[in-house]
Design a protein around this motif. Structure first.
Motif, PDB file in Angstrom:
ATOM      1  N   GLY A   1       0.803  -1.216   0.000  1.00 48.93           N
ATOM      2  CA  GLY A   1       0.000   0.000   0.000  1.00 48.93           C
ATOM      3  C   GLY A   1       0.837   1.268   0.000  1.00 48.93           C
ATOM      4  O   GLY A   1       0.321   2.360  -0.194  1.00 48.93           O
ATOM      5  N   TRP A   2       2.129   1.131   0.234  1.00 45.07           N
ATOM      6  CA  TRP A   2       3.065   2.261   0.206  1.00 45.07           C
ATOM      7  C   TRP A   2       3.904   2.170  -1.055  1.00 45.07           C
ATOM      8  O   TRP A   2       4.214   1.075  -1.527  1.00 45.07           O
ATOM      9  CB  TRP A   2       3.979   2.233   1.429  1.00 45.07           C
ATOM     10  N   ARG A   3       4.334   3.327  -1.576  1.00 44.19           N
ATOM     11  CA  ARG A   3       5.252   3.329  -2.721  1.00 44.19           C
ATOM     12  C   ARG A   3       6.282   4.428  -2.534  1.00 44.19           C
ATOM     13  O   ARG A   3       5.990   5.491  -1.984  1.00 44.19           O
ATOM     14  CB  ARG A   3       4.498   3.469  -4.037  1.00 44.19           C
ATOM     15  N   LEU A   4       7.462   4.145  -2.996  1.00 39.21           N
ATOM     16  CA  LEU A   4       8.583   5.071  -2.898  1.00 39.21           C
ATOM     17  C   LEU A   4       8.495   6.037  -4.076  1.00 39.21           C
ATOM     18  O   LEU A   4       8.599   5.627  -5.228  1.00 39.21           O
ATOM     19  CB  LEU A   4       9.881   4.267  -2.931  1.00 39.21           C
TER      20      LEU A   4
ATOM     21  N   LEU B   1      -0.880   9.672   2.622  1.00 42.03           N
ATOM     22  CA  LEU B   1       0.023   9.944   3.742  1.00 42.03           C
ATOM     23  C   LEU B   1       1.462   9.847   3.258  1.00 42.03           C
ATOM     24  O   LEU B   1       1.824   8.903   2.544  1.00 42.03           O
ATOM     25  CB  LEU B   1      -0.234   8.921   4.852  1.00 42.03           C
ATOM     26  N   LYS B   2       2.311  10.841   3.611  1.00 42.14           N
ATOM     27  CA  LYS B   2       3.717  10.851   3.191  1.00 42.14           C
ATOM     28  C   LYS B   2       4.632  10.582   4.371  1.00 42.14           C
ATOM     29  O   LYS B   2       4.364  11.010   5.496  1.00 42.14           O
ATOM     30  CB  LYS B   2       4.097  12.208   2.593  1.00 42.14           C
ATOM     31  N   MET B   3       5.731   9.882   4.088  1.00 42.15           N
ATOM     32  CA  MET B   3       6.750   9.633   5.094  1.00 42.15           C
ATOM     33  C   MET B   3       8.105   9.856   4.436  1.00 42.15           C
ATOM     34  O   MET B   3       8.447   9.194   3.453  1.00 42.15           O
ATOM     35  CB  MET B   3       6.658   8.208   5.632  1.00 42.15           C
ATOM     36  N   GLY B   4       8.875  10.808   4.965  1.00 41.50           N
ATOM     37  CA  GLY B   4      10.206  11.086   4.457  1.00 41.50           C
ATOM     38  C   GLY B   4      11.257  10.659   5.460  1.00 41.50           C
ATOM     39  O   GLY B   4      11.044  10.746   6.673  1.00 41.50           O
ATOM     40  N   GLN B   5      12.376  10.179   4.945  1.00 40.99           N
ATOM     41  CA  GLN B   5      13.478   9.774   5.806  1.00 40.99           C
ATOM     42  C   GLN B   5      14.773   9.934   5.031  1.00 40.99           C
ATOM     43  O   GLN B   5      14.779   9.964   3.799  1.00 40.99           O
ATOM     44  CB  GLN B   5      13.289   8.338   6.285  1.00 40.99           C
TER      45      GLN B   5
END
Length: 158
Positions: free
Chosen positions: A47-50, A73-77
Motif C-alpha cells: 500500500g506504500w510506494r517510494l 500519507l507521506k513519510m520522508g526519511q
C-alpha cells in the motif's frame, strides 16, 4: 531460520535487530538495498510506494526516501552513509521527517551468503530505550516484513 521469516530481537536496551534470509545471492541483496531502480520496486509496506529515492552511495554520501501510503500519507526519511563495503556491510544514519521516530538512529546492515541464500541482519540503534520502545510499539515489524516479502517478489521475477 528460513526465508520469508522476519526475526525481530532486542539484544540491548537501545537496539532492534531485524534478521531475514533471502533466496538470492548477496550482491543482489546489496544492490536491492542501494540502487534506486530496485528500491522503488520493493521498499515499503504493502500500500506504500517510494516516490523519491536518492542514493549517494559513498562514505559521507547522503540518502533520501519519500514514500506515499494509503490516503496520500507521506513519510520522508534520510541520512548519511558512514561505511560502504559492498556487498558485505552498510552503516548509515537514519532520521524521519515530521518526527515519525524522534531523533537519529544508526543502522548497520550485514549481509552473509551461504549456498545461494543471503542473510540480512540489520541492527537499529536508537538514542534511548524509550525511543526504541516507541519504535517497537509501531507497526514497524509488519511493515518491514511486508517490504521484505515484496523484495522476495523482485528476486523471483528476475
Amino acid at each position: 531460520m528460513t526465508a520469508k521469516t522476519l526475526r525481530v530481537t532486542t539484544p540491548a536496551p537501545t537496539d532492534i535487530v531485524l534478521t531475514r534470509v533471502f533466496n538470492a545471492p548477496r550482491h543482489l541483496v546489496f544492490d536491492a538495498l542501494t540502487k534506486p531502480e530496485l528500491l522503488k520496486r520493493w521498499f515499503g509496506a504493502r500500500g506504500w510506494r517510494l516516490v523519491e529515492c536518492e542514493v549517494e552511495l559513498q562514505v559521507g554520501g547522503s540518502w533520501r526516501f519519500v514514500s506515499v501510503g494509503p490516503d496520500g500519507l507521506k513519510m520522508g526519511q534520510g541520512g548519511v552513509y558512514r561505511e560502504v563495503q559492498a556487498p558485505d556491510r552498510l552503516v548509515y544514519t537514519e532520521s524521519y521527517d515530521d518526527q515519525w521516530v524522534p531523533g537519529e538512529s544508526l543502522v548497520t546492515a550485514v549481509l552473509s551468503e551461504r549456498a545461494g541464500l543471503t542473510t540480512l541482519q540489520t541492527m537499529l540503534r536508537y538514542s534511548s530505550p524509550e525511543v526504541r520502545d516507541l519504535v517497537l510499539a509501531t507497526p514497524m515489524e509488519r511493515g518491514v516484513g511486508e517490504s521484505y516479502d515484496r523484495l522476495d517478489e523482485v528476486f523471483a521475477s528476475r
